[in-house]
Design a protein around this motif. Structure first.
Motif, mmCIF file in Angstrom:
data_model
loop_
_atom_site.group_PDB
_atom_site.id
_atom_site.type_symbol
_atom_site.label_atom_id
_atom_site.label_comp_id
_atom_site.label_asym_id
_atom_site.label_seq_id
_atom_site.Cartn_x
_atom_site.Cartn_y
_atom_site.Cartn_z
ATOM 1 N N SER A 15 0.815 -1.209 0.000
ATOM 2 C CA SER A 15 0.000 0.000 0.000
ATOM 3 C C SER A 15 0.854 1.265 0.000
ATOM 4 O O SER A 15 0.382 2.336 -0.357
ATOM 5 N N SER A 16 2.145 1.131 0.353
ATOM 6 C CA SER A 16 3.007 2.310 0.411
ATOM 7 C C SER A 16 4.100 2.326 -0.666
ATOM 8 O O SER A 16 4.801 3.312 -0.826
ATOM 9 N N ARG A 17 4.258 1.212 -1.417
ATOM 10 C CA ARG A 17 5.342 1.155 -2.391
ATOM 11 C C ARG A 17 5.007 0.205 -3.537
ATOM 12 O O ARG A 17 4.483 -0.885 -3.314
ATOM 13 N N GLY A 65 6.193 5.584 -3.744
ATOM 14 C CA GLY A 65 7.013 5.216 -2.601
ATOM 15 C C GLY A 65 8.436 4.798 -2.911
ATOM 16 O O GLY A 65 9.126 4.264 -2.052
#
Length: 128
Positions: A15-17, A65
């Motif tokens: 979800s972040s990268r 990210g």
């Protein structure tokens, strides 16, 4: 979730990268020696296999990210040092490889002229 890796270059989706490869191409070959015979047909002899090659593309995007500059430094550093790295995709280990060539298409930059999006093409040769 880690999708794979090439040494310390990690292909990952979370979800972040997002850093994944695409357009993966793998090739290999064999070597043959020719034996010419006087007044006869040429005979081929299998002498071994050639080192394989793999190429793929990566899109590096800071909004997903990824530190574009750091990842490019990893790729360029491994290539210049002749670093032998293990290629892993999913649960499969593809052996040991070296980066023999890369090219970068810088697409976007921030105000300080740091790259924010870059398409990278990487060519590997199998290290036998």
């Amino acid at each position: 979730m880690t999708v794979g890796s090439l040494g310390d270059i990690i292909f990952k989706v979370s979800s972040s990268r997002v850093e994944t490869l695409k357009n993966l191409k793998k090739s290999g070959g064999a070597s043959y020696g020719k034996h010419n015979r006087h007044c006869g047909d040429t005979i081929l002899e299998f002498t071994g296999r050639d080192a394989g090659s793999i190429s793929f593309d990566i899109t590096l995007c800071s909004s997903l990210g990824v530190s574009v500059t750091k990842e490019l430094e990893k790729i360029e550093g491994a290539e210049r040092a002749g670093k032998v790295m293990r290629l892993i995709l999913g649960k499969r280990i593809y052996g040991k490889w070296v980066i023999v060539k890369h090219s970068v298409n810088y697409k976007y930059f921030d105000r300080a002229q740091n790259p924010t999006v870059a398409d990278v093409s990487v060519s590997l040769t199998e290290y036998l």
